[in-house]
Design an enzyme around this catalytic site. Structure first.
Site, short mmCIF file in Angstrom:
data_model
loop_
_atom_site.label_atom_id
_atom_site.label_comp_id
_atom_site.label_asym_id
_atom_site.label_seq_id
_atom_site.Cartn_x
_atom_site.Cartn_y
_atom_site.Cartn_z
N LYS A 45 -0.59 13.48 -9.64
CA LYS A 45 0.41 13.24 -8.59
C LYS A 45 1.82 13.19 -9.18
O LYS A 45 2.75 13.78 -8.65
CB LYS A 45 0.16 11.90 -7.87
CG LYS A 45 -1.20 11.76 -7.25
CD LYS A 45 -1.32 10.45 -6.46
CE LYS A 45 -1.24 9.20 -7.33
NZ LYS A 45 -2.40 9.00 -8.22
N ARG A 54 -1.10 3.39 -0.62
CA ARG A 54 -2.39 3.34 -1.30
C ARG A 54 -3.42 2.58 -0.47
O ARG A 54 -4.57 2.48 -0.87
CB ARG A 54 -2.20 2.61 -2.61
CG ARG A 54 -2.49 3.48 -3.85
CD ARG A 54 -2.24 2.61 -5.02
NE ARG A 54 -2.63 3.04 -6.30
CZ ARG A 54 -1.82 3.55 -7.21
NH1 ARG A 54 -0.59 3.86 -6.93
NH2 ARG A 54 -2.27 3.78 -8.42
N ARG A 64 -3.78 10.54 -21.87
CA ARG A 64 -2.49 10.38 -21.20
C ARG A 64 -1.57 9.47 -22.02
O ARG A 64 -2.02 8.46 -22.56
CB ARG A 64 -2.74 9.80 -19.82
CG ARG A 64 -1.57 9.94 -18.89
CD ARG A 64 -2.06 10.02 -17.49
NE ARG A 64 -2.18 8.70 -16.90
CZ ARG A 64 -2.00 8.46 -15.60
NH1 ARG A 64 -1.70 9.45 -14.79
NH2 ARG A 64 -2.14 7.25 -15.13
N ARG A 68 -1.12 3.64 -21.63
CA ARG A 68 -0.93 2.49 -20.74
C ARG A 68 -2.15 1.58 -20.80
O ARG A 68 -3.27 2.07 -20.88
CB ARG A 68 -0.76 2.99 -19.30
CG ARG A 68 0.66 3.34 -18.94
CD ARG A 68 0.76 4.16 -17.69
NE ARG A 68 -0.06 3.68 -16.58
CZ ARG A 68 -0.09 4.27 -15.40
NH1 ARG A 68 0.64 5.33 -15.16
NH2 ARG A 68 -0.85 3.79 -14.44
N ARG A 109 -10.19 1.28 -11.54
CA ARG A 109 -9.14 1.89 -10.70
C ARG A 109 -9.74 3.00 -9.82
O ARG A 109 -9.31 3.19 -8.68
CB ARG A 109 -8.02 2.45 -11.58
CG ARG A 109 -7.23 1.34 -12.25
CD ARG A 109 -6.26 1.89 -13.28
NE ARG A 109 -5.17 2.61 -12.66
CZ ARG A 109 -4.42 3.51 -13.30
NH1 ARG A 109 -4.65 3.80 -14.55
NH2 ARG A 109 -3.42 4.09 -12.68
P1 AMP Z 1 0.21 4.16 -10.84
O1 AMP Z 1 1.21 4.41 -11.90
O2 AMP Z 1 0.61 4.76 -9.51
O3 AMP Z 1 -1.18 4.53 -11.22
O4 AMP Z 1 0.21 2.57 -10.59
C1 AMP Z 1 -0.15 1.66 -11.62
C2 AMP Z 1 -0.56 0.33 -11.00
O5 AMP Z 1 0.53 -0.21 -10.23
C3 AMP Z 1 -1.72 0.40 -10.03
O6 AMP Z 1 -2.98 0.35 -10.67
C4 AMP Z 1 -1.46 -0.84 -9.18
O7 AMP Z 1 -1.82 -2.03 -9.87
C5 AMP Z 1 0.05 -0.83 -9.05
N1 AMP Z 1 0.51 -0.04 -7.88
C6 AMP Z 1 1.29 1.08 -7.89
N2 AMP Z 1 1.52 1.53 -6.65
C7 AMP Z 1 0.85 0.69 -5.82
C8 AMP Z 1 0.67 0.64 -4.40
N3 AMP Z 1 1.23 1.53 -3.58
N4 AMP Z 1 -0.07 -0.39 -3.90
C9 AMP Z 1 -0.63 -1.32 -4.70
N5 AMP Z 1 -0.53 -1.31 -6.03
C10 AMP Z 1 0.21 -0.31 -6.61
#
Ligand code: AMP
Length: 210
Positions: free
Chosen positions: A13, A88, A123, A156, A167
């Site tokens: 994404k 999400r 990654r 990360r 996740r």
């Molecule tokens: P990402 O980089 O989008 O994979 O986000 C990393 C982490 O941030 C996720 O595993 C969640 O803990 C938190 N996070 C990011 N975006 C959201 C969202 N829209 N709703 C809830 N948690 C989020």
């Protein structure tokens, strides 16, 4: 143009969102990047979000809705934007609708869990500017160093295998129902992940008719 990038963690994404962002000259808004910056800076939102993120859990909807509302009100979002990693949950999607936000399309990148697990191990993430790389598919010019800002590249914490499994479970339970939600609104554009970034971009552009 208002777009949503949907897909499992690690589906691409962020990568495809960045390419579209340049092509369409609209910003990408990544709640993950905003949250990681907040954690790094020790802000109240960061303190609230950190334990959820480290455990691979979703940050509570109220926190996310607040962050997004603030970001979308900024000047650079006037002509459109690409949301990466948000909404999400159905509650987040409903909150966006209640704010009168209408999307043109929702790009859903389809990829198997097995491929995601393999991919996440490679990654890398820039601790300073948030840029992402992959040791095999999208390496930086100098190993471990960000091309954009010279920052250090790291795995990360939430890309570690056990957290990735969790996740993915969260994705299937909480986020995947959004496909039906947007299908019902006639704006879902599923795109099968392709062997290269370029081929996936082509498929995304095709799905968007651009
Ligand atoms: P990402 O980089 O989008 O994979 O986000 C990393 C982490 O941030 C996720 O595993 C969640 O803990 C938190 N996070 C990011 N975006 C959201 C969202 N829209 N709703 C809830 N948690 C989020």
């Amino acid at each position: 143009m208002k777009l949503i990038m949907l897909g499992a963690p690690g589906a691409g994404k962020g990568t495809q969102g960045a390419i579209l962002s340049e092509k369409l000259a609209i910003p990408t808004i990544s709640t993950g990047n905003i949250l990681r910056a907040a954690v790094k800076n020790g802000t109240p939102v960061g303190l609230q979000a950190k334990s959820f993120m480290d455990a691979g859990k979703l940050v509570p909807d109220e926190v996310i809705i607040g962050i997004v509302a603030e970001r979308l009100a900024q000047e650079d979002c006037r002509d459109g934007y690409i949301l990466d990693g948000v909404p999400r949950t159905i509650a987040q999607a409903e909150a966006l609708e209640q704010n009168g936000i209408v999307f043109d399309a929702v790009v859903s990148i389809e990829i198997s869990d097995e491929e995601i697990e393999e991919r996440m191990e490679g990654r890398r993430f820039c601790h300073s500017c948030g840029a992402t790389y992959h040791v095999k598919n999208a390496p930086s010019k100098v190993e471990g160093v960000c091309d954009k800002c010279g920052g250090a590249l790291e795995l990360r914490d939430d890309d570690k295998p056990a957290t990735v499994k969790h996740r993915l479970e969260v994705y299937h339970a909480e986020t995947e129902p959004l496909k039906d939600f947007y299908e019902q609104r006639g704006i879902l554009r599923p795109v099968d992940n392709q062997p290269t970034i370029e081929a996936t971009t082509k498929a995304v552009l095709n799905a968007l008719n651009i």
